[in-house]
Structures are given as structure tokens and as C-alpha cells.
Enzyme design. Structure first.
Site, PDB file in Angstrom:
ATOM      1  N   GLU A 177       0.789  -1.227   0.000  1.00  0.00           N
ATOM      2  CA  GLU A 177       0.000   0.000   0.000  1.00  0.00           C
ATOM      3  C   GLU A 177       0.824   1.281   0.000  1.00  0.00           C
ATOM      4  OE1 GLU A 177      -4.072  -1.757   2.034  1.00  0.00           O
ATOM      5  OE2 GLU A 177      -2.943  -0.228   3.126  1.00  0.00           O
TER       6      GLU A 177
ATOM      7  N   GLU B 251      -5.713  -8.088  -0.073  1.00  0.00           N
ATOM      8  CA  GLU B 251      -6.445  -7.772   1.150  1.00  0.00           C
ATOM      9  C   GLU B 251      -7.875  -7.418   0.775  1.00  0.00           C
ATOM     10  OE1 GLU B 251      -4.955  -4.837   3.890  1.00  0.00           O
ATOM     11  OE2 GLU B 251      -2.889  -5.521   3.654  1.00  0.00           O
TER      12      GLU B 251
END
Length: 452
Positions: free
Chosen positions: A171, A359
Site C-alpha cells: 500500500e 487484502e
């Protein structure tokens, strides 16, 4: 647990299913066996930064309970485990002497996964930057990208022979936007200049990391994990549609375009290029061919044009969810179509390799009642998003696997321990793990998938 049987049949037999965690969120043992502090160790000790001063000092004590945790993972019937390696355990100062005890821990962990038939999907960086590097400028300093390459080489040389795939960074948006522009995550900066510098340093670190890994193990499948934003305009008005496109470039394009096309979006360069220290050869380094990429998705982003005098790029204002949409306990809108729309949009815009959902999950803070955690809302969330992934696959997007976030409740960064994303409940006082109904649902879903 009951689920529509046909849902499991929407995924091919070789589709990979797993669970995911991150080192600082579960390991604890922050001062053991040579590990030194990360920026999150320091950030969590600063008053007002993390809910009630919570920290990852103990977390889920996975550092000591890893064997029983792996048994738990195996009991769910998943194919693979996605976890992260703590940079401060391997190179406690970010560079320099290697901490063999840190490598030993991940040696044991990976051997335990292999022994249990679990595929090994590590991430090199999930936000725990060694604190010493922060003193040199952290992600705003080009030297950190070079240090990341050195760290990558050390890890792959020792552990790469048992990895099924490796991600460089988790991320980048959180590392850059959330941590250096909005000040919500460590190191807590609110600076346009720091943000712009961190974007290029992080992209460069990714490229150098891929090169370093392949210099040691050329056949190791390399990728990156990006929490791309599914951006929707607040209305069909041209100014809102234009704002949504700018928001897309600001949140997504500044990572996807250099990594997959070898350039930055023109608007991004106009707005931030003066602070990015882009040198000859950098974009070629960033633009490494990848074997796969990971998408983390939870909730959509809705924006309208920011028409205020002096508005800065991307001139897009976030619009809160209108009354009516379902929200999770952390306040995020549930909108599964955002996942399928985003997968199709990204696949159209960029020349992407195979994708994994690395995720996806939901925060619901249900507590045990008579030993049972009835988190039906999480089950509903997962079912909706599994269907969205199948929709994208059937539209031609090469999605090859799914990792549920998260295996267990854990340290949820600035939210501390008050937000629970796990399919396994953790009692932080006793470290007792309790499978929630969502874990039983996932286990039964996977059994049905295996049976075809």
C-alpha cells in the site's frame, strides 16, 4: 456455515485462497532478539497519535505463538499465507549489520508453512521502517530506496528459496498520502513537499527492490501490493467527472503509471514534480516487469469538484457516504461493485500482469457470546465481494487468488485495538484465539471449492 453452493463454483480449481497479516500488527516482541524500533514503535508512543496510546509491543504475540497460529491457518483449509517481514528484525538500523536472530525467526516461520503445505507469500515492507532511517529522512530521502534494495537482497538470499511469490511494498498510498500528507500514520507528517518526495522514493525503492531480488533469485515471482481507489463522481456533472479523474490520477496513477508504463501522469508532474528529485534512469528502474500485482480493496472513494479559491491538485473533495449505504464499524461504506469496477478499469488502463486480491475484509467489532462470535455482517460482506471478484474474472480480468484480511484481530494502526478485522477473535489479555462464524464460513466455502 451456510453459503450459496454455487458461489464456490464460480472460481476455478487452481484459484488460490489464503489469509493475510502484517508483522507489526501481530508479532509483538518488539525488543527481543536484536530487533530495534521502527517508526511505528516511536509513533505509537507519541501522545494523541494512536487510540488510547495502544502499540504493537505485544499485539497478538505471534512471535512466540507462531506454531499454533500456523496450525490455526492450516485448519481453515487455505492454500496460502500472506505475511510481512519486519525490516527492523533483519537490519535493526535499516542498513549495516544483519541480525541473524531476526532471519532465524522467519526461517522457522517459513519452514513451518512449508511443513504444513501452505504456500509462502511474504511482503518485504508493511510500514515498519527502521527508526534509524527516519533520522536520515525516511521515505523522503533517496538513500532509503537504496537501503531497501540492500534489505531485499539480504532477505531473498536467506529465505527466497522457499517463497512462492514476493511483494516489495504494501500500500504505497498509505506510506505516502496517509503518512506524509495527511499525518494520520507514522511518521505523521503533513507536508506537500514530504509527500511528493516520498512518492518518488517509494516507487524507486520498489524498482530497486525488484532488481535486487532478481539478482539473487531470478525466477522468484515479483510483485507489489497497491490499495488502489475505486473513484466515483458525486454527480454526472462534467466538473465532478473531471474531479474524479484527477482523484484517480492523484491516488492511483502516480503509482501505476511509473511502475507499469515508465512515466508519471503529466498532471502529477505539474503539481509535484519540483519536489520529487527524479533523476536520469529512475523511471526505467521503477518500470520493472512484474510477474503479478496485488490489489487491496475495502471501500469506494466518492468525490466532487473542489471549487474553492486556492484549491490545490487534485481539486477534488471527498464526499461522505449519503445516508442509507451500509457502513462497517470503522465507518467505511460497503460497496462490492467498487471492487469489480476497479479491477476492470485498471485492467483497461494499464498493461498489468496477473492480479491477486491481497487484502479484502471488513471491520465488525462483534464479541464472543457463550464462546461464539456471530459476525454475520462480515460473512455477508465476504459473500458480496467474492461475487464481485467472480464478476471481474468473467469479464476477462486475470484474478488468480484472494487473501482475506485478516486472519486475526490485531493492532489496527492509528485505531489501536478497538477495530477488529479478523475472522479469528483475539482476547488481548489472554491471547486466546476464537474462530468467529466467518472463519467457519470460509473453511466450509473452501471445502466446497476443493470438491468442485
Amino acid at each position: 456455515m451456510a453459503f450459496p453452493k454455487d458461489l464456490a463454483l464460480r472460481f476455478p480449481g487452481d484459484f488460490l485462497f489464503g489469509v493475510a497479516t502484517a508483522a507489526y500488527q501481530i508479532e509483538g516482541a518488539t525488543c527481543e532478539d536484536g530487533r530495534k524500533p521502527s517508526i511505528w514503535d516511536a509513533f505509537s508512543k507519541m501522545p494523541g497519535r494512536v487510540y488510547k496510546g495502544h502499540s504493537g509491543d505485544i499485539a497478538c504475540d505471534h512471535y512466540h505463538l507462531w506454531e499454533s497460529d500456523l496450525d490455526l491457518i492450516k485448519s481453515l483449509g487455505v492454500d496460502a499465507y500472506r505475511f510481512s517481514i519486519a525490516w527492523p528484525r533483519i537490519l535493526p538500523d535499516g542498513r549495516g549489520p544483519v541480525n541473524e536472530k531476526g532471519l532465524d525467526f522467519y526461517d522457522r516461520l517459513i519452514d513451518g508453512m512449508v511443513a504444513r503445505g501452505l504456500k509462502v507469500y511474504p511482503t518485504l515492507y508493511h510500514w515498519d521502517l527502521p527508526l534509524t532511517l527516519a533520522g536520515d529522512g525516511g521515505w523522503t530521502a533517496r538513500s532509503t530506496a537504496e537501503a531497501f534494495a540492500d534489505y531485499t537482497e539480504v532477505v531473498v538470499r536467506r529465505l527466497g528459496d522457499r517463497m512462492d511469490a514476493l511483494a516489495t511494498i504494501n500500500e504505497p498510498w498509505c506510506v505516502c498520502h496517509l503518512s506524509h500528507l495527511y499525518g494520520i500514520h507514522a511518521p505523521g507528517e503533513k507536508s506537500v513537499e514530504a509527500f511528493a518526495a516520498s512518492v518518488h522514493t517509494l516507487n524507486l525503492a520498489h524498482g530497486l527492490g525488484v532488481q535486487a531480488a532478481r539478482s539473487v533469485k531470478p525466477d522468484l515471482p515479483m510483485g507489489i501490493v497497491i490499495n488502489a481507489h475505486s473513484v466515483y463522481p458525486a454527480s454526472d456533472a462534467p466538473q465532478d467527472r473531471q474531479a474524479a479523474e484527477r482523484a484517480f490520477q492523484f491516488n492511483n496513477g502516480l503509482f501505476f503509471e511509473p511502475m507499469f508504463e515508465g512515466r508519471y501522469p503529466a498532471d502529477v508532474l505539474d503539481a509535484f514534480g519540483d519536489h520529487m528529485d527524479i533523476r536520469d534512469g529512475d523511471l526505467k528502474t521503477i518500470h520493472q516487469p512484474l510477474d503479478w500485482w496485488g490489489l487491496n480493496y475495502y471501500t469506494p472513494l466518492r468525490v466532487k469538484a473542489d471549487t474553492n479559491v486556492g484549491a490545490v491538485y487534485p481539486m477534488a473533495e471527498t464526499v461522505p457516504p449519503a445516508p442509507g449505504p451500509e457502513l462497517t464499524d470503522i465507518g467505511w461504506e460497503v460497496y462490492e461493485k467498487g471492487l469489480s469496477d476497479l479491477l476492470k478499469d485498471l485492467d483497461t488502463r494499464y498493461p498489468l500482469p496477473d492480479c491477486y486480491i491481497t487484502e479484502n475484509g471488513a471491520c465488525y467489532n462483534d464479541e464472543p457470546q457463550d464462546g461464539v462470535v456471530n459476525d454475520q455482517r462480515r460473512i455477508d460482506y465476504l459473500e458480496k465481494h467474492f461475487n464481485a471478484i467472480a464478476d471481474a474474472r468473467e469479464a476477462g480480468v486475470p484474478v488468480k487468488g484472494y487473501f482475506l484480511w485478516s486472519l486475526m484481530d490485531n493492532f489496527e494502526w492509528a485505531e489501536g485495538y478497538r477495530m477488529r478485522f479478523g475472522i479469528v477473535h483475539v482476547d488481548y489479555d489472554t491471547q486466546v484465539r476464537t474462530l468467529k462464524n466467518s472463519a467457519l464460513w470460509y473453511r466450509d466455502f473452501l471445502e466446497a471449492h476443493r470438491q468442485g
